[in-house]
Design an enzyme around this catalytic site. Structure first.
Site, mmCIF file in Angstrom:
data_model
loop_
_atom_site.group_PDB
_atom_site.id
_atom_site.type_symbol
_atom_site.label_atom_id
_atom_site.label_comp_id
_atom_site.label_asym_id
_atom_site.label_seq_id
_atom_site.Cartn_x
_atom_site.Cartn_y
_atom_site.Cartn_z
ATOM 1 N N GLY A 148 0.837 -1.195 0.000
ATOM 2 C CA GLY A 148 0.000 0.000 0.000
ATOM 3 C C GLY A 148 0.869 1.240 0.000
ATOM 4 O O GLY A 148 2.022 1.201 0.441
ATOM 5 N N GLN A 183 3.189 9.817 1.457
ATOM 6 C CA GLN A 183 4.510 9.166 1.467
ATOM 7 C C GLN A 183 5.399 9.602 0.309
ATOM 8 O O GLN A 183 6.613 9.435 0.363
ATOM 9 C CB GLN A 183 4.343 7.635 1.429
ATOM 10 N N CYS A 207 6.436 -0.474 6.744
ATOM 11 C CA CYS A 207 6.082 0.775 6.086
ATOM 12 C C CYS A 207 7.239 1.174 5.171
ATOM 13 O O CYS A 207 8.391 1.129 5.589
ATOM 14 C CB CYS A 207 5.834 1.854 7.136
ATOM 15 N N LEU A 208 6.917 1.566 3.935
ATOM 16 C CA LEU A 208 7.973 1.943 2.989
ATOM 17 C C LEU A 208 8.748 3.170 3.463
ATOM 18 O O LEU A 208 9.866 3.402 3.025
ATOM 19 C CB LEU A 208 7.374 2.191 1.596
ATOM 20 N N HIS A 266 -3.819 1.705 8.254
ATOM 21 C CA HIS A 266 -2.417 2.154 8.218
ATOM 22 C C HIS A 266 -2.264 3.290 7.193
ATOM 23 O O HIS A 266 -1.636 4.316 7.474
ATOM 24 C CB HIS A 266 -1.527 0.949 7.848
ATOM 25 N N GLU A 267 -2.853 3.114 6.007
ATOM 26 C CA GLU A 267 -2.693 4.118 4.946
ATOM 27 C C GLU A 267 -3.464 5.407 5.260
ATOM 28 O O GLU A 267 -2.979 6.508 4.980
ATOM 29 C CB GLU A 267 -3.135 3.548 3.593
ATOM 30 N N HIS A 321 -1.508 7.591 7.400
ATOM 31 C CA HIS A 321 -0.537 8.419 6.662
ATOM 32 C C HIS A 321 -1.175 9.741 6.226
ATOM 33 O O HIS A 321 -0.550 10.793 6.319
ATOM 34 C CB HIS A 321 -0.038 7.695 5.404
HETATM 35 NI NI NI Z 1 3.177 3.076 5.701
#
Ligand code: NI
Length: 169
Positions: free
Chosen positions: A47, A52, A94-95, A136-137, A140
């Protein structure tokens, strides 16, 4: 053409911005979503939220399939937690926080609303991984990160490590 976008790394302060609602459903939104999907696939993520990649609008892309061939796009997503929920524990990554994985407990029953690229509205009560991944997204988009759910000690440790690693690049 979909481009590969640069992913911000924690503790970059831009990850703390709150994203604005999408109001224009045009070609540039579609292009951005496609570039985010490419970026997510290239980074092996499941995701990616626009925050991000330093675009502060309420746009999320996702693919939870094994085969990596079921791209999904969520615009202006919101959810409410259903009363009869319990907690679903999942080891998240997480990226924006490379090399950091933690088990986080999130409500397992939500009602999710979002829009697609044409602005059409959708409602669903997802199950399983989608439920926690979308939370989670959406975090962000609100400037919140998974490190906010762990102890200050762990958060400080990963902050120092990433500051050191990414200063060198
Ligand atoms: Ni993330």
């Amino acid at each position: 053409m979909a481009k590969n976008l640069k992913i911000l790394i924690f503790p970059d302060p831009r990850l703390r911005k709150v994203a604005e609602k999408v109001t224009k459903f045009d070609k540039s939104l579609e292009n951005l979503a496609n570039s985010m999907l490419k970026t997510m696939y290239d980074a092996n993520g499941i995701g990616l939220a626009a925050t991000q990649i330093d675009q502060h609008i309420r746009l999320i892309v996702m693919d939870l399939s094994e085969e990596r061939n079921e791209p999904r796009i969520f615009i202006n997503p919101t959810y409410k937690v259903l009363e009869d929920h319990s907690l679903y524990e999942y080891e998240e990554g997480c990226l924006c926080i490379p090399g950091f994985n933690e088990v986080i407990a999130r409500p397992d029953k939500i009602e999710l609303r979002w829009q697609d690229l044409d602005g059409n509205e959708h409602v669903d009560r997802p199950e399983g991984l989608l439920t926690v991944c979308i939370q989670h997204e959406i975090d962000h988009l609100d400037g919140k990160l998974m490190v906010d759910y762990v102890s200050a000690l762990k958060r400080d440790r990963v902050r120092s490590r990433l500051l050191k690693e990414y200063k060198r690049k």
